[in-house]
Design a protein around this motif. Structure first.
Motif, PDB file in Angstrom:
ATOM      1  N   GLY A   1       0.669  -1.356   0.111  1.00 26.71           N
ATOM      2  CA  GLY A   1      -0.121   0.133  -0.118  1.00 26.71           C
ATOM      3  C   GLY A   1       0.881   1.428   0.009  1.00 26.71           C
ATOM      4  O   GLY A   1       0.321   2.263  -0.363  1.00 26.71           O
ATOM      5  N   THR A   2       2.027   1.207   0.488  1.00 26.24           N
ATOM      6  CA  THR A   2       3.043   2.410   0.534  1.00 26.24           C
ATOM      7  C   THR A   2       4.330   1.866   0.339  1.00 26.24           C
ATOM      8  O   THR A   2       4.764   0.314   0.313  1.00 26.24           O
ATOM      9  N   LEU A   3       5.225   2.503  -0.189  1.00 28.71           N
ATOM     10  CA  LEU A   3       6.573   2.191  -0.590  1.00 28.71           C
ATOM     11  C   LEU A   3       7.260   1.563   0.776  1.00 28.71           C
ATOM     12  O   LEU A   3       7.694   2.268   1.592  1.00 28.71           O
ATOM     13  N   PRO A   4       7.776   0.462   0.822  1.00 26.32           N
ATOM     14  CA  PRO A   4       8.522  -0.250   1.893  1.00 26.32           C
ATOM     15  C   PRO A   4      10.076   0.301   1.791  1.00 26.32           C
ATOM     16  O   PRO A   4      10.615   0.925   0.834  1.00 26.32           O
ATOM     17  N   ASP A   5      10.464   0.651   2.948  1.00 28.03           N
ATOM     18  CA  ASP A   5      11.625   1.091   3.322  1.00 28.03           C
ATOM     19  C   ASP A   5      12.756   0.240   3.284  1.00 28.03           C
ATOM     20  O   ASP A   5      13.250  -0.601   4.471  1.00 28.03           O
ATOM     21  N   LYS A   6      13.059  -0.651   2.003  1.00 32.43           N
ATOM     22  CA  LYS A   6      14.047  -1.564   2.029  1.00 32.43           C
ATOM     23  C   LYS A   6      14.835  -1.384   0.994  1.00 32.43           C
ATOM     24  O   LYS A   6      14.534  -0.694  -0.298  1.00 32.43           O
ATOM     25  N   PRO A   7      16.245  -1.634   0.938  1.00 30.92           N
ATOM     26  CA  PRO A   7      16.977  -1.234  -0.201  1.00 30.92           C
ATOM     27  C   PRO A   7      16.864  -2.416  -1.188  1.00 30.92           C
ATOM     28  O   PRO A   7      16.438  -3.690  -1.082  1.00 30.92           O
ATOM     29  N   GLY A   8      17.502  -2.203  -2.722  1.00 33.08           N
ATOM     30  CA  GLY A   8      17.336  -3.121  -3.723  1.00 33.08           C
ATOM     31  C   GLY A   8      16.041  -2.948  -4.595  1.00 33.08           C
ATOM     32  O   GLY A   8      16.111  -3.687  -5.271  1.00 33.08           O
ATOM     33  N   ILE A   9      15.240  -1.944  -4.349  1.00 35.53           N
ATOM     34  CA  ILE A   9      13.838  -1.917  -5.245  1.00 35.53           C
ATOM     35  C   ILE A   9      14.443  -1.486  -6.553  1.00 35.53           C
ATOM     36  O   ILE A   9      15.027  -0.630  -6.832  1.00 35.53           O
ATOM     37  N   GLN A  10      13.862  -2.303  -7.782  1.00 31.27           N
ATOM     38  CA  GLN A  10      14.505  -1.646  -8.917  1.00 31.27           C
ATOM     39  C   GLN A  10      13.077  -1.001  -9.892  1.00 31.27           C
ATOM     40  O   GLN A  10      13.536  -0.340 -10.744  1.00 31.27           O
TER      41      GLN A  10
END
Length: 106
Positions: free
Chosen positions: A29-38
């Motif tokens: 529902g919202t942008l997760p705060d995790k690295p590596g999103i392409q």
């Protein structure tokens, strides 16, 4: 790939395309705060409220991610709002649906 949507039926198609391209997929529902999103894909029909500030969040969390928004062609105001918010690729649902098979190949 993060798919910001409430449309569970269409999410299965997006998931299939992302996984076929070797990407992890997350419906949120919202942008997760995790690295590596392409890829960050926003369904404007169900999540237009996330558009405000989304590009700032993407720059902080996933600055190299490709950000795409799509919505029904009749919801011109939502499409325009996404463009005004700085989302680089905004398309109609029909355009997104047609592009889906090769969308994650880049």
């Amino acid at each position: 790939a993060v798919f910001l949507s409430g449309d569970l039926m269409f999410a299965s198609r997006v998931r299939g395309a992302a996984e076929a391209a070797g990407l992890d997929f997350q419906l949120a529902g919202t942008l997760p705060d995790k690295p590596g999103i392409q890829f960050v894909i926003v369904d404007l029909a169900t999540r237009s409220g996330v558009v405000e500030g989304l590009m700032d969040m993407c720059l902080r969390i996933c600055p190299k991610a490709r950000v795409i928004a799509y919505g029904p062609h009749v919801q011109v105001a939502r499409l325009d709002k996404a463009r005004a918010a700085g989302i680089p690729v905004v398309m109609t649902r029909g355009q997104f649906d047609r592009a889906l098979t090769g969308l994650f190949d880049d």
